[in-house]
Write a protein that holds these residues in place. Structure first.
Motif, PDB file in Angstrom:
ATOM      1  N   PHE A 153      12.416  28.167  -2.559  1.00 18.11           N
ATOM      2  CA  PHE A 153      13.082  27.768  -1.358  1.00 18.11           C
ATOM      3  C   PHE A 153      13.437  29.285  -0.744  1.00 18.11           C
ATOM      4  O   PHE A 153      13.470  29.406   0.375  1.00 18.11           O
ATOM      5  CB  PHE A 153      14.481  27.078  -1.488  1.00 18.11           C
ATOM      6  CG  PHE A 153      15.253  26.727  -0.371  1.00 18.11           C
ATOM      7  CD1 PHE A 153      14.945  25.768   0.317  1.00 18.11           C
ATOM      8  CD2 PHE A 153      16.211  27.617   0.009  1.00 18.11           C
ATOM      9  CE1 PHE A 153      15.907  25.214   1.407  1.00 18.11           C
ATOM     10  CE2 PHE A 153      17.018  27.383   1.056  1.00 18.11           C
ATOM     11  CZ  PHE A 153      16.632  26.080   1.930  1.00 18.11           C
ATOM     12  N   TYR A 180      12.248  30.292   2.966  1.00 11.79           N
ATOM     13  CA  TYR A 180      13.303  30.242   4.156  1.00 11.79           C
ATOM     14  C   TYR A 180      14.174  31.458   4.084  1.00 11.79           C
ATOM     15  O   TYR A 180      14.922  31.686   5.229  1.00 11.79           O
ATOM     16  CB  TYR A 180      14.106  29.237   4.114  1.00 11.79           C
ATOM     17  CG  TYR A 180      13.479  27.784   4.142  1.00 11.79           C
ATOM     18  CD1 TYR A 180      13.024  27.352   5.307  1.00 11.79           C
ATOM     19  CD2 TYR A 180      12.950  27.023   2.848  1.00 11.79           C
ATOM     20  CE1 TYR A 180      11.927  26.249   5.493  1.00 11.79           C
ATOM     21  CE2 TYR A 180      12.508  25.675   3.090  1.00 11.79           C
ATOM     22  CZ  TYR A 180      11.761  25.224   4.353  1.00 11.79           C
ATOM     23  OH  TYR A 180      11.263  24.136   4.420  1.00 11.79           O
ATOM     24  N   ARG A 224      20.885  18.359   4.839  1.00 10.39           N
ATOM     25  CA  ARG A 224      20.232  18.708   5.885  1.00 10.39           C
ATOM     26  C   ARG A 224      20.605  19.762   6.743  1.00 10.39           C
ATOM     27  O   ARG A 224      21.668  20.182   7.105  1.00 10.39           O
ATOM     28  CB  ARG A 224      20.163  17.615   7.197  1.00 10.39           C
ATOM     29  CG  ARG A 224      19.644  16.220   6.544  1.00 10.39           C
ATOM     30  CD  ARG A 224      18.037  16.163   6.287  1.00 10.39           C
ATOM     31  NE  ARG A 224      17.608  14.790   5.775  1.00 10.39           N
ATOM     32  CZ  ARG A 224      17.726  14.305   4.608  1.00 10.39           C
ATOM     33  NH1 ARG A 224      18.157  15.180   3.821  1.00 10.39           N
ATOM     34  NH2 ARG A 224      17.287  13.167   4.259  1.00 10.39           N
ATOM     35  N   GLN A 283      17.792  25.147  10.873  1.00  5.86           N
ATOM     36  CA  GLN A 283      17.402  26.874  11.120  1.00  5.86           C
ATOM     37  C   GLN A 283      17.564  27.073  12.589  1.00  5.86           C
ATOM     38  O   GLN A 283      17.427  26.553  13.379  1.00  5.86           O
ATOM     39  CB  GLN A 283      16.057  27.205  10.685  1.00  5.86           C
ATOM     40  CG  GLN A 283      15.847  27.221   9.188  1.00  5.86           C
ATOM     41  CD  GLN A 283      14.560  27.744   8.940  1.00  5.86           C
ATOM     42  OE1 GLN A 283      13.410  27.243   9.624  1.00  5.86           O
ATOM     43  NE2 GLN A 283      14.456  28.945   8.230  1.00  5.86           N
ATOM     44  N   GLN A 309      14.206  24.037  13.065  1.00  5.92           N
ATOM     45  CA  GLN A 309      13.700  23.255  11.773  1.00  5.92           C
ATOM     46  C   GLN A 309      14.687  22.700  10.779  1.00  5.92           C
ATOM     47  O   GLN A 309      15.439  23.349  10.633  1.00  5.92           O
ATOM     48  CB  GLN A 309      12.594  24.103  11.104  1.00  5.92           C
ATOM     49  CG  GLN A 309      12.046  23.225   9.915  1.00  5.92           C
ATOM     50  CD  GLN A 309      11.145  24.163   9.097  1.00  5.92           C
ATOM     51  OE1 GLN A 309      10.929  25.286   9.430  1.00  5.92           O
ATOM     52  NE2 GLN A 309      10.244  23.583   8.063  1.00  5.92           N
ATOM     53  N   ILE A 321      15.717  21.410   7.542  1.00  5.53           N
ATOM     54  CA  ILE A 321      15.288  21.452   6.164  1.00  5.53           C
ATOM     55  C   ILE A 321      15.809  20.277   5.441  1.00  5.53           C
ATOM     56  O   ILE A 321      17.158  20.254   5.212  1.00  5.53           O
ATOM     57  CB  ILE A 321      15.745  22.713   5.314  1.00  5.53           C
ATOM     58  CG1 ILE A 321      15.110  23.888   6.385  1.00  5.53           C
ATOM     59  CG2 ILE A 321      15.547  22.975   4.147  1.00  5.53           C
ATOM     60  CD1 ILE A 321      15.621  25.308   5.771  1.00  5.53           C
ATOM     61  N   SER A 322      14.978  19.438   4.681  1.00  6.84           N
ATOM     62  CA  SER A 322      15.406  18.474   3.973  1.00  6.84           C
ATOM     63  C   SER A 322      14.943  18.248   2.732  1.00  6.84           C
ATOM     64  O   SER A 322      14.772  16.995   2.032  1.00  6.84           O
ATOM     65  CB  SER A 322      15.280  17.152   4.657  1.00  6.84           C
ATOM     66  OG  SER A 322      13.971  16.906   4.903  1.00  6.84           O
ATOM     67  N   SER A 323      14.555  19.300   1.836  1.00  3.97           N
ATOM     68  CA  SER A 323      13.862  19.200   0.664  1.00  3.97           C
ATOM     69  C   SER A 323      14.674  19.681  -0.245  1.00  3.97           C
ATOM     70  O   SER A 323      14.182  20.420  -1.332  1.00  3.97           O
ATOM     71  CB  SER A 323      12.660  20.281   0.898  1.00  3.97           C
ATOM     72  OG  SER A 323      12.826  21.513   1.055  1.00  3.97           O
TER      73      SER A 323
END
Length: 337
Positions: free
Chosen positions: A219, A223, A284, A287, A292, A294-296
């Protein structure tokens, strides 16, 4: 509160307090000496009631609760002293305000004098001798110069005082027990608390949750570390919201966290872990630059309950093995051991 005992009475209170601290495995530090000194003196009934309830529940007085009782019952009268820096800053501001007003008044008076002098010079019929006008201007110029100089000195002094106050406040905020990024307690506090619990004559039921953020290095690589820090900060906030005293949430190191649940069995610890797992996977983060979402983000959990005659290292190792199993079996899950 104030202590007004004579030396004989003080020695007697201390003589009573020390065996109790040994009995309940209380760390011998100044805070605990003062707390248990107050306890045996029976001067604060509410303290004694809460302490007795704590001892009955946990078989000791966990560090976090000791500090809470100390703040509430031993130094509650002195806590107002913590406002001293704020009061000093307010006084400083008021003083500067007065000097600003004085300087403004001097400037205004001088401006009026200049206008009057110009009017007099432009009207030869009403004009006093030029020497008189010049002398008056010279006297007032000296006066406003002195006032301005004093004001500049006050500003310089105020800047030094503000810098000193800022430094003092920063030192006050710096706590060796707190992780600066997440605001959680750190590993040092965790180790101290766990050793105290295990060292008690009858350790209370205690469970441990070990948490690791899944694929955190990946991650960060994808990011950036700033986004990674945001995730860690979110974890810190979530743990603080979910873990109320005496439950202890800490940043164990890197992307690993730990929760020490005093008085809670394995089933409740696993339930808390499952609740947190769902909340974490619902994170959630958006950015700012790209928009964007991010939900991972997910995390794995290992849960264990302290067993009799188990050392701190063995307890942590069991919870760590459960965490490793959760990661090996696909991550984003809770495993009990």
């Amino acid at each position: 509160m104030k202590f007004a005992e004579n030396s004989t009475q003080s020695a007697e209170y201390l003589r009573q307090a020390i065996p109790l601290m040994v009995k309940y495995n209380i760390p011998p530090n100044p805070l605990n000496y003062a707390l248990w000194y107050t306890y045996v003196s029976n001067k604060v009934p509410n303290l004694n009631y809460q302490m007795d309830q704590t001892l009955e529940t946990y078989g000791t007085c966990p560090t976090i609760l000791s500090e809470q009782l100390f703040r509430e019952h031993v130094i509650s009268d002195e806590l107002s002293d913590n406002d001293a820096a704020q009061a000093q800053l307010i006084a400083l501001t008021s003083s500067l305000s007065e000097h600003v007003n004085d300087a403004a008044e001097h400037t205004s008076n001088y401006s009026l004098l200049l206008e009057d002098s110009l009017d007099a010079l432009n009207d030869p019929h009403k004009s006093p001798p030029i020497e008189e006008i010049i002398n008056k201007l010279a006297r007032n110029t000296a006066s406003i110069t002195e006032a301005t100089s004093q004001f500049q000195q006050q500003i310089a002094a105020a800047q030094e005082e503000i810098s000193a106050l800022k430094e003092e406040l920063q030192k006050t905020r710096q706590d060796a027990r707190i992780d600066p990024l997440t605001g959680l307690f750190n590993r040092r506090v965790f180790d101290t608390e766990l050793e105290q619990i295990i060292g008690a004559s009858s350790p209370p039921i205690t469970s441990l949750i070990m948490i690791d953020i899944d694929f955190f290095k990946k991650f960060n690589d994808e990011y950036g570390h700033l986004m990674g820090d945001k995730v860690l900060q979110y974890f810190g906030k979530l743990l603080k919201d979910e873990c109320k005293e005496p439950t202890l949430a800490v940043r164990f190191g890197g992307e690993e966290f730990a929760i020490l649940l005093i008085g809670q069995p394995l089933s409740l610890a696993a339930e808390l872990a499952e609740t947190m797992r769902h909340k974490i996977q619902a994170i959630r983060i958006k950015q700012k630059k790209t928009g964007q979402v991010i939900s991972s983000i997910t995390a794995s959990f290992g849960v264990a309950q302290l067993t009799s005659n188990e050392s701190a290292e063995q307890f942590i190792e069991r919870a760590d093995k459960a965490l490793y199993a959760a990661k090996s079996e696909g991550r984003n899950r809770v495993i009990q051991r």
